[in-house]
Design an enzyme around this catalytic site. Sequence first.
Site, PDB file in Angstrom:
ATOM      1  N   ARG A 261       0.870  -1.191   0.000  1.00 33.89           N
ATOM      2  CA  ARG A 261       0.000   0.000   0.000  1.00 33.89           C
ATOM      3  C   ARG A 261       0.898   1.229   0.000  1.00 33.89           C
ATOM      4  O   ARG A 261       1.793   1.349   0.825  1.00 33.89           O
ATOM      5  CB  ARG A 261      -0.967  -0.009   1.190  1.00 33.89           C
ATOM      6  CG  ARG A 261      -0.341   0.287   2.510  1.00 33.89           C
ATOM      7  CD  ARG A 261      -1.302   0.579   3.637  1.00 33.89           C
ATOM      8  NE  ARG A 261      -0.819   0.043   4.895  1.00 33.89           N
ATOM      9  CZ  ARG A 261       0.139   0.595   5.628  1.00 33.89           C
ATOM     10  NH1 ARG A 261       0.730   1.712   5.245  1.00 33.89           N
ATOM     11  NH2 ARG A 261       0.521   0.027   6.754  1.00 33.89           N
ATOM     12  N   HIS A 265      -1.713   3.489   6.614  1.00 37.58           N
ATOM     13  CA  HIS A 265      -2.605   2.380   6.966  1.00 37.58           C
ATOM     14  C   HIS A 265      -4.081   2.795   6.861  1.00 37.58           C
ATOM     15  O   HIS A 265      -4.874   2.146   6.194  1.00 37.58           O
ATOM     16  CB  HIS A 265      -2.274   1.901   8.384  1.00 37.58           C
ATOM     17  CG  HIS A 265      -3.271   0.953   8.933  1.00 37.58           C
ATOM     18  ND1 HIS A 265      -3.465  -0.301   8.408  1.00 37.58           N
ATOM     19  CD2 HIS A 265      -4.160   1.074   9.955  1.00 37.58           C
ATOM     20  CE1 HIS A 265      -4.437  -0.915   9.091  1.00 37.58           C
ATOM     21  NE2 HIS A 265      -4.869  -0.095  10.020  1.00 37.58           N
ATOM     22  N   TYR A 275       7.980   3.824   9.853  1.00 39.40           N
ATOM     23  CA  TYR A 275       8.320   2.393   9.849  1.00 39.40           C
ATOM     24  C   TYR A 275       8.702   1.845   8.471  1.00 39.40           C
ATOM     25  O   TYR A 275       8.988   0.667   8.334  1.00 39.40           O
ATOM     26  CB  TYR A 275       7.173   1.564  10.457  1.00 39.40           C
ATOM     27  CG  TYR A 275       5.805   1.778   9.818  1.00 39.40           C
ATOM     28  CD1 TYR A 275       5.433   1.074   8.682  1.00 39.40           C
ATOM     29  CD2 TYR A 275       4.911   2.704  10.333  1.00 39.40           C
ATOM     30  CE1 TYR A 275       4.185   1.264   8.086  1.00 39.40           C
ATOM     31  CE2 TYR A 275       3.668   2.904   9.757  1.00 39.40           C
ATOM     32  CZ  TYR A 275       3.302   2.182   8.637  1.00 39.40           C
ATOM     33  OH  TYR A 275       2.084   2.386   8.051  1.00 39.40           O
TER      34      TYR A 275
HETATM   35  C1  TPP Z   1      -8.677  -8.520  16.362  1.00 37.25           C
HETATM   36  C2  TPP Z   1      -8.064  -7.197  16.067  1.00 37.25           C
HETATM   37  N1  TPP Z   1      -6.863  -6.875  16.582  1.00 37.25           N
HETATM   38  C3  TPP Z   1      -6.296  -5.674  16.299  1.00 37.25           C
HETATM   39  C4  TPP Z   1      -6.970  -4.764  15.508  1.00 37.25           C
HETATM   40  C5  TPP Z   1      -6.328  -3.430  15.193  1.00 37.25           C
HETATM   41  N2  TPP Z   1      -5.883  -3.403  13.791  1.00 37.25           N
HETATM   42  C6  TPP Z   1      -6.595  -2.779  12.846  1.00 37.25           C
HETATM   43  S1  TPP Z   1      -5.901  -2.930  11.332  1.00 37.25           S
HETATM   44  C7  TPP Z   1      -4.617  -3.847  11.929  1.00 37.25           C
HETATM   45  C8  TPP Z   1      -3.541  -4.358  11.014  1.00 37.25           C
HETATM   46  C9  TPP Z   1      -3.995  -5.369  10.037  1.00 37.25           C
HETATM   47  O1  TPP Z   1      -3.003  -5.592   9.090  1.00 37.25           O
HETATM   48  P1  TPP Z   1      -3.207  -6.498   7.826  1.00 37.25           P
HETATM   49  O2  TPP Z   1      -4.027  -7.682   8.181  1.00 37.25           O
HETATM   50  O3  TPP Z   1      -1.879  -6.748   7.251  1.00 37.25           O
HETATM   51  O4  TPP Z   1      -4.103  -5.627   6.843  1.00 37.25           O
HETATM   52  P2  TPP Z   1      -3.753  -4.262   6.093  1.00 37.25           P
HETATM   53  O5  TPP Z   1      -4.268  -3.173   6.974  1.00 37.25           O
HETATM   54  O6  TPP Z   1      -2.294  -4.197   5.902  1.00 37.25           O
HETATM   55  O7  TPP Z   1      -4.503  -4.296   4.823  1.00 37.25           O
HETATM   56  C10 TPP Z   1      -4.737  -4.007  13.309  1.00 37.25           C
HETATM   57  C11 TPP Z   1      -3.774  -4.737  14.140  1.00 37.25           C
HETATM   58  C12 TPP Z   1      -8.248  -5.138  14.996  1.00 37.25           C
HETATM   59  N3  TPP Z   1      -8.938  -4.327  14.218  1.00 37.25           N
HETATM   60  N4  TPP Z   1      -8.774  -6.362  15.278  1.00 37.25           N
END
Ligand code: TPP
Length: 363
Positions: A261, A265, A275
């Site tokens: 991306r 985020h 980062y």
């Molecule tokens: C169960 C849970 N833990 C933590 C979060 C906080 N959180 C929101 S997005 C995220 C990162 C997710 O990363 P990824 O799966 O790689 O998806 P991307 O955002 O990179 O598309 C986190 C930890 C959440 N929403 N749900």
Amino acid sequence: MEKTKELQKVEEQFETFQILDEKGKIVNKEAMPELSDEQLKEMMTRMVYTRIWDQRAISLNRQGRLGFYAPVAGQEASMIGSQFALDKKDWILPGYRDIPQIYYHGLPLHQAFLWSRGHFQGGQVPEGVRIMLPQIIIGAQITQTAGVAMGLKKDKEEQVAVTYTGDGGASQGDFYEGMNFAGAFNLPAVFIVQNNRFAISVPVEQQSAAKTIAQKAVAAGIHGQQVDGMDILAVYAATEEARNRGIEGNGPTMLELMTYRYGPHTMAGDDPTRYRTSEEDDEWEKKDPIVRFRKFLEGKKLWSEEEEEKIVEQAKEDIKAAIKEADGAPKQKVTDLIDITYSDQKPTNLDEQREQYEKKESK
Ligand SMILES: Cc1ncc(C[n+]2csc(CCOP(=O)(O)OP(=O)(O)O)c2C)c(N)n1
Ligand SMILES: [Mg+2]
């Protein structure tokens, strides 16, 4: 960590599947999917449209006119190419970033904007549109997908349930449970992991000792494949194959799409410069899905600057109209939320509370 020979052998099997390289050259002719010129152009149109939408959404968010938004630029080939391989009767269970896929599956644009604003009308999916609302709880959609696929199998529908998560999602317990269940019951499910290298700020190397996410399919006894997620032809071909495997009764598939991306985020204050290095950003921008597909189409005399300009203008107009429509939605009331959440059996005192709100809201 030192890896045993057995482990090395497993990991070596997961090579990245690619059809179109960074220069826009076909490097894997045998794997080229059967797509008409019109279909190829439509895929490009959707990627261009999605990038413009992303730029507009970011600026609307900055103006305070859009609520939650998770940028998608860089991930267009993964999103558009995979959805393009689906049938409208397949189910999509998206994550919060996967709005383009559900838009192309049938959710009207103004409703996508209303969903961003947290307005209940954004969640009222039109009858017959087979999507679930974007999941915010990381990984929860994976187990739900196993359930939906079980339903499709029981109803003898020749369709698949497709879900999207990220590399972070692949580090969650739900990911293993969902894949394991789908494997055990030989379900028509496709688990798509968009590995954009980070779960917010945590790099994928810190999330798992596994060299690839694709290899995690081995433990569940299902097919897994790593795909160049910046190559729309590879993404399409891999998803089509996974879909066929599902509807032919040959079980689930997990696809790891290697992507990136470009933006933060979400628009809620994330600063990727803390980062990621600019060298890493530059390296991925060289792999850009739109640039390489444009080169490919231009080589086939299927694309021109004028054509692209028209799509850009159309996207801008559509977005303007959709925002206007979203602005016209009624102001959200607490009573609306109560009414759409509960049918008749409400928790104790909720009727009373509803009445109080109704009085307040009618002032
Ligand atoms: C169960 C849970 N833990 C933590 C979060 C906080 N959180 C929101 S997005 C995220 C990162 C997710 O990363 P990824 O799966 O790689 O998806 P991307 O955002 O990179 O598309 C986190 C930890 C959440 N929403 N749900
Ligand atoms: Mg990620």
